[in-house]
Design an enzyme around this catalytic site. Structure first.
Site, PDB file in Angstrom:
ATOM      1  N   ASP A  67      -0.566  -3.738   0.889  1.00 14.14           N
ATOM      2  CA  ASP A  67       0.670  -2.842   1.484  1.00 14.14           C
ATOM      3  C   ASP A  67       0.104  -1.777   0.517  1.00 14.14           C
ATOM      4  OD1 ASP A  67       0.922  -3.247  -1.502  1.00 14.14           O
ATOM      5  OD2 ASP A  67       2.895  -4.356  -1.469  1.00 14.14           O
ATOM      6  N   ASP A 136      13.401  -8.820  -6.736  1.00 15.93           N
ATOM      7  CA  ASP A 136      14.626  -9.694  -5.891  1.00 15.93           C
ATOM      8  C   ASP A 136      14.048 -10.838  -4.710  1.00 15.93           C
ATOM      9  OD1 ASP A 136      12.738  -7.697  -4.495  1.00 15.93           O
ATOM     10  OD2 ASP A 136      14.300  -6.763  -3.953  1.00 15.93           O
ATOM     11  N   HIS A 138      10.179 -10.846  -3.549  1.00 11.98           N
ATOM     12  CA  HIS A 138      10.108  -9.623  -2.470  1.00 11.98           C
ATOM     13  C   HIS A 138       8.656 -10.352  -2.686  1.00 11.98           C
ATOM     14  CE1 HIS A 138       9.346  -5.648  -4.349  1.00 11.98           C
ATOM     15  NE2 HIS A 138       7.882  -5.942  -4.250  1.00 11.98           N
ATOM     16  N   GLU A 143      11.083  -7.210   1.496  1.00 11.67           N
ATOM     17  CA  GLU A 143      12.178  -7.313   0.488  1.00 11.67           C
ATOM     18  C   GLU A 143      13.258  -8.742   1.786  1.00 11.67           C
ATOM     19  OE1 GLU A 143      12.375  -5.988  -1.904  1.00 11.67           O
ATOM     20  OE2 GLU A 143      12.203  -3.288  -1.477  1.00 11.67           O
TER      21      GLU A 143
HETATM   22  C1  GLP Z   1       5.637  -3.430  -5.924  1.00  9.69           C
HETATM   23  C2  GLP Z   1       4.216  -3.867  -4.884  1.00  9.69           C
HETATM   24  C3  GLP Z   1       4.068  -6.245  -4.805  1.00  9.69           C
HETATM   25  C4  GLP Z   1       4.463  -5.728  -6.569  1.00  9.69           C
HETATM   26  C5  GLP Z   1       5.760  -6.226  -6.798  1.00  9.69           C
HETATM   27  C6  GLP Z   1       5.758  -6.465  -8.658  1.00  9.69           C
HETATM   28  O1  GLP Z   1       6.740  -3.073  -5.869  1.00  9.69           O
HETATM   29  N1  GLP Z   1       4.613  -3.758  -3.458  1.00  9.69           N
HETATM   30  O2  GLP Z   1       2.894  -6.246  -4.099  1.00  9.69           O
HETATM   31  O3  GLP Z   1       4.449  -7.519  -7.026  1.00  9.69           O
HETATM   32  O4  GLP Z   1       6.147  -4.373  -6.678  1.00  9.69           O
HETATM   33  O5  GLP Z   1       5.429  -4.911  -9.336  1.00  9.69           O
HETATM   34  P1  GLP Z   1       4.956  -5.085 -10.719  1.00  9.69           P
HETATM   35  O6  GLP Z   1       4.117  -6.768 -10.666  1.00  9.69           O
HETATM   36  O7  GLP Z   1       4.677  -3.914 -11.392  1.00  9.69           O
HETATM   37  O8  GLP Z   1       5.979  -5.742 -11.595  1.00  9.69           O
END
Ligand code: GLP
Length: 263
Positions: A67, A136, A138, A143
């Site tokens: 992404d 959540d 995702h 989402e």
């Molecule tokens: C982000 C990314 C995801 C990631 C998630 C968790 O927003 N788009 O790919 O897995 O949120 O983030 P973190 O690893 O910092 O907890």
């Protein structure tokens, strides 16, 4: 789903890096799906170490990131292009022509999404997709309520995700973009292998729902229960709410030799 519980995020990151390194050694021109966020950083660090000390070779590896934020200039330190360059690509021998990230500045977003999907197909599909998980549930930026068949497209971030990610923007929520381009859940499901990582107590509810709850678009990661080769590496804190923790430890301890994970 295979659940691999490790005592610490560091130990989990090493296991994840070993799984990836094994693929890169077996198939030097493999296609990796990569992720951003804080969770995969330890895995990238271990892969960088393997590159420097053991000669793990990324020259022929193709990568597709999950992404990108919409509207952040490429050089913005929190664009996922900049994040990947700093935390991984620049520190290994990645070939820039083979590293792909959605263009969050594209004028025609639907065309960019279609181009990205076509590029994945042209590369032969993704061999292994690395994933984190949002609080959540995702994956990528899919989402809750995302179509489980979705493909790369624009998404609007939830307030919770924007708040979770504000820490990367000096805690300033106003700076966090509202939109992103993300691979869809269906795009992720099309990869040949999936490796999801989750570390820390704040992920325990999302992990329990994804692994042991019903398959539902309300927790997009739960669809990985339908993936034929999905692994989930968690630390003790992220595993804390899994009802069958003991069984997952038992399975890992009794792997046949040929299935054991080592680089
Ligand atoms: C982000 C990314 C995801 C990631 C998630 C968790 O927003 N788009 O790919 O897995 O949120 O983030 P973190 O690893 O910092 O907890």
């Amino acid at each position: 789903m295979e659940i691999i519980i490790q005592p610490t995020p560091e130990a989990g990151s090493i296991v994840a890096a070993q799984i990836i390194a094994k693929l890169v050694r077996r198939k030097p021109d493999c296609v990796l799906g990569l992720a951003t966020g804080s969770t995969p950083l330890g895995t990238y660090r271990e892969l960088i170490r393997m590159h420097r000390e053991d000669g793990l070779d990324f020259a022929n590896v193709t990568t597709f990131n999950l992404d990108e934020y919409v509207g952040l200039p490429l050089e913005h330190p929190q664009s996922y292009r900049a994040f990947m360059a700093e935390n991984f690509f620049r520190q290994v021998n990645a070939n820039a022509r083979r590293t792909h990230i959605p263009d969050g500045l594209a004028r025609d977003v639907p065309a960019e999404c279609a181009r990205y999907e076509a590029a994945i197909v042209a590369a032969g599909g993704i061999d292994l997709q690395l994933l984190g998980i949002g609080t959540d549930g995702h994956i990528g930026f899919n989402e809750p309520s995302s179509s489980l068949a979705s493909r790369t497209r624009i998404k609007t971030l939830t307030e919770r995700t924007r708040a979770d990610n504000a820490r990367f923007f000096h805690g300033d929520l106003a700076q966090v973009p509202f939109h992103c381009i993300t691979m869809g859940v269906g795009t992720i499901m099309a990869s040949r292998e999936v490796l999801m990582l989750a570390f820390g107590a704040n992920k325990a509810d999302a992990v329990a729902a994804a692994v042991e709850g019903p398959i539902t678009a309300m927790n997009p990661a739960s669809v990985l229960q339908m993936h034929p080769v999905a692994k989930c590496v968690v630390d003790g804190a992220a595993a804390a709410k899994l009802a069958r923790r003991d069984y997952y430890h038992w399975v890992f301890a009794h792997k046949p030799d040929w299935q054991k994970i080592s680089a």
